[in-house]
Structures are given as C-alpha cells and as structure tokens.
Design a protein around this motif. Structure first.
Motif, PDB file in Angstrom:
ATOM      1  N   ASP A  89       0.987  -1.267  -0.181  1.00 13.28           N
ATOM      2  CA  ASP A  89       0.091   0.043   0.129  1.00 13.28           C
ATOM      3  C   ASP A  89       0.803   0.997  -0.148  1.00 13.28           C
ATOM      4  O   ASP A  89       1.390   1.189   1.055  1.00 13.28           O
ATOM      5  CB  ASP A  89      -0.680  -0.089   1.480  1.00 13.28           C
ATOM      6  CG  ASP A  89      -2.002  -1.000   1.397  1.00 13.28           C
ATOM      7  OD1 ASP A  89      -1.954  -1.190   0.060  1.00 13.28           O
ATOM      8  OD2 ASP A  89      -2.492  -1.634   1.793  1.00 13.28           O
ATOM      9  N   ILE A  90       1.098   1.946  -0.975  1.00 13.44           N
ATOM     10  CA  ILE A  90       1.485   3.141  -1.667  1.00 13.44           C
ATOM     11  C   ILE A  90       0.870   4.486  -1.679  1.00 13.44           C
ATOM     12  O   ILE A  90      -0.191   4.374  -2.629  1.00 13.44           O
ATOM     13  CB  ILE A  90       2.320   3.093  -2.681  1.00 13.44           C
ATOM     14  CG1 ILE A  90       3.301   1.554  -2.541  1.00 13.44           C
ATOM     15  CG2 ILE A  90       3.169   4.145  -2.634  1.00 13.44           C
ATOM     16  CD1 ILE A  90       4.715   1.168  -3.158  1.00 13.44           C
ATOM     17  N   GLY A  91       2.108   4.973  -0.704  1.00 12.07           N
ATOM     18  CA  GLY A  91       0.660   6.811  -0.936  1.00 12.07           C
ATOM     19  C   GLY A  91       0.949   7.549  -0.224  1.00 12.07           C
ATOM     20  O   GLY A  91       2.416   7.628   0.419  1.00 12.07           O
ATOM     21  N   ASN A  92       0.428   8.917   0.221  1.00 15.08           N
ATOM     22  CA  ASN A  92       0.648   9.419   0.809  1.00 15.08           C
ATOM     23  C   ASN A  92      -0.602  10.141   1.625  1.00 15.08           C
ATOM     24  O   ASN A  92      -1.259  10.926   1.495  1.00 15.08           O
ATOM     25  CB  ASN A  92       1.553  11.275   0.565  1.00 15.08           C
ATOM     26  CG  ASN A  92       1.986  12.093   0.660  1.00 15.08           C
ATOM     27  OD1 ASN A  92       1.088  13.073   1.969  1.00 15.08           O
ATOM     28  ND2 ASN A  92       3.086  12.582   0.674  1.00 15.08           N
ATOM     29  N   PRO A  93      -0.630  10.767   3.354  1.00 18.34           N
ATOM     30  CA  PRO A  93      -2.073  11.051   4.283  1.00 18.34           C
ATOM     31  C   PRO A  93      -1.933  13.001   3.578  1.00 18.34           C
ATOM     32  O   PRO A  93      -3.587  12.804   3.040  1.00 18.34           O
ATOM     33  CB  PRO A  93      -1.246  11.114   5.256  1.00 18.34           C
ATOM     34  CG  PRO A  93      -0.134  10.239   5.073  1.00 18.34           C
ATOM     35  CD  PRO A  93       0.923  10.274   3.590  1.00 18.34           C
ATOM     36  N   LEU A  94      -1.376  13.319   2.846  1.00 18.49           N
ATOM     37  CA  LEU A  94      -1.683  14.820   2.136  1.00 18.49           C
ATOM     38  C   LEU A  94      -2.200  14.923   1.286  1.00 18.49           C
ATOM     39  O   LEU A  94      -3.219  15.169   1.053  1.00 18.49           O
ATOM     40  CB  LEU A  94      -0.551  16.027   2.330  1.00 18.49           C
ATOM     41  CG  LEU A  94      -0.453  16.938   2.341  1.00 18.49           C
ATOM     42  CD1 LEU A  94      -1.181  17.361   3.306  1.00 18.49           C
ATOM     43  CD2 LEU A  94       0.737  17.650   2.585  1.00 18.49           C
ATOM     44  N   THR A  95      -2.021  14.329   0.215  1.00 15.31           N
ATOM     45  CA  THR A  95      -2.630  13.723  -1.246  1.00 15.31           C
ATOM     46  C   THR A  95      -3.909  13.134  -0.736  1.00 15.31           C
ATOM     47  O   THR A  95      -4.545  13.674  -1.206  1.00 15.31           O
ATOM     48  CB  THR A  95      -1.293  12.312  -1.527  1.00 15.31           C
ATOM     49  OG1 THR A  95      -0.049  13.131  -1.783  1.00 15.31           O
ATOM     50  CG2 THR A  95      -2.083  12.393  -3.600  1.00 15.31           C
ATOM     51  N   ALA A  96      -3.838  11.985  -0.516  1.00 11.78           N
ATOM     52  CA  ALA A  96      -5.386  11.355   0.483  1.00 11.78           C
ATOM     53  C   ALA A  96      -6.008  12.471   0.819  1.00 11.78           C
ATOM     54  O   ALA A  96      -8.021  12.731   0.410  1.00 11.78           O
ATOM     55  CB  ALA A  96      -5.222  10.087   0.926  1.00 11.78           C
ATOM     56  N   SER A  97      -5.311  12.922   1.615  1.00 12.39           N
ATOM     57  CA  SER A  97      -6.575  14.104   1.949  1.00 12.39           C
ATOM     58  C   SER A  97      -6.826  15.151   1.197  1.00 12.39           C
ATOM     59  O   SER A  97      -8.102  15.930   1.167  1.00 12.39           O
ATOM     60  CB  SER A  97      -6.102  15.291   3.261  1.00 12.39           C
ATOM     61  OG  SER A  97      -5.141  15.521   2.918  1.00 12.39           O
ATOM     62  N   LYS A  98      -5.984  15.419  -0.286  1.00 22.92           N
ATOM     63  CA  LYS A  98      -6.812  16.010  -1.410  1.00 22.92           C
ATOM     64  C   LYS A  98      -7.521  15.916  -2.620  1.00 22.92           C
ATOM     65  O   LYS A  98      -8.110  16.829  -2.055  1.00 22.92           O
ATOM     66  CB  LYS A  98      -5.330  16.825  -1.580  1.00 22.92           C
ATOM     67  CG  LYS A  98      -3.810  17.894  -1.235  1.00 22.92           C
ATOM     68  CD  LYS A  98      -2.616  17.965  -1.772  1.00 22.92           C
ATOM     69  CE  LYS A  98      -1.980  18.858  -1.307  1.00 22.92           C
ATOM     70  NZ  LYS A  98      -0.481  18.510  -2.122  1.00 22.92           N
ATOM     71  N   MET A  99      -7.676  14.906  -2.182  1.00 19.63           N
ATOM     72  CA  MET A  99      -8.470  13.850  -2.577  1.00 19.63           C
ATOM     73  C   MET A  99      -9.872  13.921  -1.270  1.00 19.63           C
ATOM     74  O   MET A  99     -11.364  14.282  -2.107  1.00 19.63           O
ATOM     75  CB  MET A  99      -8.721  12.669  -3.849  1.00 19.63           C
ATOM     76  CG  MET A  99      -7.203  12.562  -4.527  1.00 19.63           C
ATOM     77  SD  MET A  99      -6.853  11.285  -5.502  1.00 19.63           S
ATOM     78  CE  MET A  99      -5.661  10.190  -3.998  1.00 19.63           C
ATOM     79  N   THR A 100      -9.952  13.311  -0.528  1.00 24.40           N
ATOM     80  CA  THR A 100     -11.445  13.301   0.332  1.00 24.40           C
ATOM     81  C   THR A 100     -12.102  14.580   0.645  1.00 24.40           C
ATOM     82  O   THR A 100     -13.020  13.485   1.047  1.00 24.40           O
ATOM     83  CB  THR A 100     -10.441  11.448   1.621  1.00 24.40           C
ATOM     84  OG1 THR A 100      -9.755  13.080   2.028  1.00 24.40           O
ATOM     85  CG2 THR A 100      -9.929  11.038   0.673  1.00 24.40           C
ATOM     86  N   ARG A 101     -11.181  15.347   0.863  1.00 19.98           N
ATOM     87  CA  ARG A 101     -11.553  16.446   1.182  1.00 19.98           C
ATOM     88  C   ARG A 101     -12.859  16.776   0.250  1.00 19.98           C
ATOM     89  O   ARG A 101     -13.820  17.641   0.609  1.00 19.98           O
ATOM     90  CB  ARG A 101     -10.980  17.773   1.920  1.00 19.98           C
ATOM     91  CG  ARG A 101     -10.656  18.710   0.358  1.00 19.98           C
ATOM     92  CD  ARG A 101      -9.506  19.617   0.071  1.00 19.98           C
ATOM     93  NE  ARG A 101      -7.715  18.848   1.324  1.00 19.98           N
ATOM     94  CZ  ARG A 101      -7.181  19.530   1.445  1.00 19.98           C
ATOM     95  NH1 ARG A 101      -7.200  20.669   0.898  1.00 19.98           N
ATOM     96  NH2 ARG A 101      -5.934  18.661   2.452  1.00 19.98           N
ATOM     97  N   HIS A 102     -12.503  16.388  -0.833  1.00 21.07           N
ATOM     98  CA  HIS A 102     -13.749  16.507  -1.948  1.00 21.07           C
ATOM     99  C   HIS A 102     -14.387  15.973  -1.854  1.00 21.07           C
ATOM    100  O   HIS A 102     -16.159  15.882  -2.634  1.00 21.07           O
ATOM    101  CB  HIS A 102     -13.425  16.933  -3.426  1.00 21.07           C
ATOM    102  CG  HIS A 102     -11.853  18.408  -3.371  1.00 21.07           C
ATOM    103  ND1 HIS A 102     -12.167  19.715  -3.212  1.00 21.07           N
ATOM    104  CD2 HIS A 102     -10.235  18.346  -3.200  1.00 21.07           C
ATOM    105  CE1 HIS A 102     -11.519  20.323  -2.603  1.00 21.07           C
ATOM    106  NE2 HIS A 102     -10.600  20.318  -3.088  1.00 21.07           N
ATOM    107  N   GLN A 103     -14.397  13.866  -1.932  1.00 24.21           N
ATOM    108  CA  GLN A 103     -14.916  13.016  -2.008  1.00 24.21           C
ATOM    109  C   GLN A 103     -14.335  12.050  -1.256  1.00 24.21           C
ATOM    110  O   GLN A 103     -13.254  11.566  -1.342  1.00 24.21           O
ATOM    111  CB  GLN A 103     -14.365  12.454  -3.925  1.00 24.21           C
ATOM    112  CG  GLN A 103     -15.566  12.082  -4.625  1.00 24.21           C
ATOM    113  CD  GLN A 103     -16.933  11.859  -4.428  1.00 24.21           C
ATOM    114  OE1 GLN A 103     -17.506  12.889  -5.006  1.00 24.21           O
ATOM    115  NE2 GLN A 103     -17.739  11.000  -3.608  1.00 24.21           N
ATOM    116  N   LEU A 104     -15.396  11.808  -0.485  1.00 26.03           N
ATOM    117  CA  LEU A 104     -14.857  11.176   0.730  1.00 26.03           C
ATOM    118  C   LEU A 104     -15.023   9.475  -0.001  1.00 26.03           C
ATOM    119  O   LEU A 104     -13.872   8.373   0.583  1.00 26.03           O
ATOM    120  CB  LEU A 104     -15.893  11.269   1.986  1.00 26.03           C
ATOM    121  CG  LEU A 104     -15.282  10.557   3.118  1.00 26.03           C
ATOM    122  CD1 LEU A 104     -14.341  11.093   3.723  1.00 26.03           C
ATOM    123  CD2 LEU A 104     -16.512  10.198   4.199  1.00 26.03           C
ATOM    124  N   SER A 105     -14.838   9.117  -0.182  1.00 25.58           N
ATOM    125  CA  SER A 105     -15.056   7.714  -1.375  1.00 25.58           C
ATOM    126  C   SER A 105     -13.735   8.313  -2.316  1.00 25.58           C
ATOM    127  O   SER A 105     -13.456   6.232  -2.506  1.00 25.58           O
ATOM    128  CB  SER A 105     -16.591   7.604  -2.345  1.00 25.58           C
ATOM    129  OG  SER A 105     -17.712   7.965  -1.906  1.00 25.58           O
TER     130      SER A 105
END
Length: 163
Positions: A89-105
């Motif tokens: 599982d590769i990612g970045n929490p900051l990147t994820a938050s930039k997406m989920t703030r607009h679309q939680l799904s």
C-alpha cells in the motif's frame, strides 16, 4: 435488508505493468529505500489534535511512502507453489486528504495497492491500477488533478525502483 439500498456501475480501469531486468531482491530493496515506511507518529499527532504539526511533517516527508505490505507469494504455499510477490500500500496522507476532502469515497483507493512479483521464469515486475483511472470514476475535477499528479509520482517511483 429492507433499509439497505445499494447500486452498482461499471468503471474502466487502466492496469499498468512496469518490468525490471534486476533481481527481485534488488528491486524490493530499492523500493524500500525510495519509499520509506510511513511514520505512524503522524497518526498519533492527528489523534491528539496536532494537525498543524502533522501537516509540517508530511510536507517535509517523502512524496510516497509504504503504508503496509503483505507477502502475497507466501499464500501460494497453500497451493504447493513458491513465488515471490509482495503487495504494497503506497501513498501519502496529504495527497489522500487532498482528494477525500472533495470526495470522501476516494478513501477507498488511497493508498494505492501495488504488486511486486516474480514470474515463473524469473522476470520481475510491478503492477498497479492507474490512479487517474480509478479516481476518475468520481467525476470530480479537484480529485482528478491530484490523481494525475499521483500517477506521475507513482510511475516515477516504480520506474526508479525497477532500474
């Protein structure tokens, strides 16, 4: 199930394979160097309301980190086979938050799942579903911009690990 409602729809996903001529152990080691394990202290900071400090630490960290990994190849022992295959599982929490703030799904796909595997003939490769195609299902321009950058970052990371 009288109160449960559900819907389904088909989406198109682009699958990417990046092959390497290097041995599995070398590619795995290089990936671990380029994408370190996420510092779980970030989640501790967030749990205690230290979001400003967590943000500073995330901004200073690697663009992509390994959230977790599973030895998927070990499961093949059940079938009497031996293969090397690690699911990341590769990612970045900051990147994820930039997406989920607009679309939680979008949280369903962040972090991204990547498979490093060795073929029966010894060939090595990474496989993953392209983030822009996965996140594109939400039809959200803000999410799409972040997902496209994630595409570039993930591809660069995996190509660097493969060479």
């Amino acid at each position: 199930m009288a109160n449960a409602l559900y819907s389904t729809r088909a989406i198109t996903v682009e699958h990417v394979t990046i092959r390497s001529t290097k041995p599995f152990k070398d590619v795995r080691a290089k990936l671990a160097t380029l994408a370190p394990r996420i510092d779980d202290g970030i989640f501790t900071l967030l749990r205690y309301g230290e979001s400003t400090r967590a943000l500073r630490e995330l901004e200073a960290s690697s663009p992509l980190t390994i959230f977790g990994q599973r030895d998927h190849g070990a499961l093949l022992a059940i079938a009497g086979q031996t293969r090397r295959s690690i699911q990341y599982d590769i990612g970045n929490p900051l990147t994820a938050s930039k997406m989920t703030r607009h679309q939680l799904s979008a949280g369903l796909y962040a972090p991204i799942r990547v498979l490093l595997r060795e073929d029966g003939d010894g060939g090595v490769g990474f496989e993953y579903d392209r983030p822009a195609s996965v996140f594109g299902q939400f039809g959200n321009d803000e999410v799409n911009v972040v997902a496209q950058q994630l595409d570039r970052d993930l591809q660069a990371l995996l190509e660097a690990a493969a060479t």
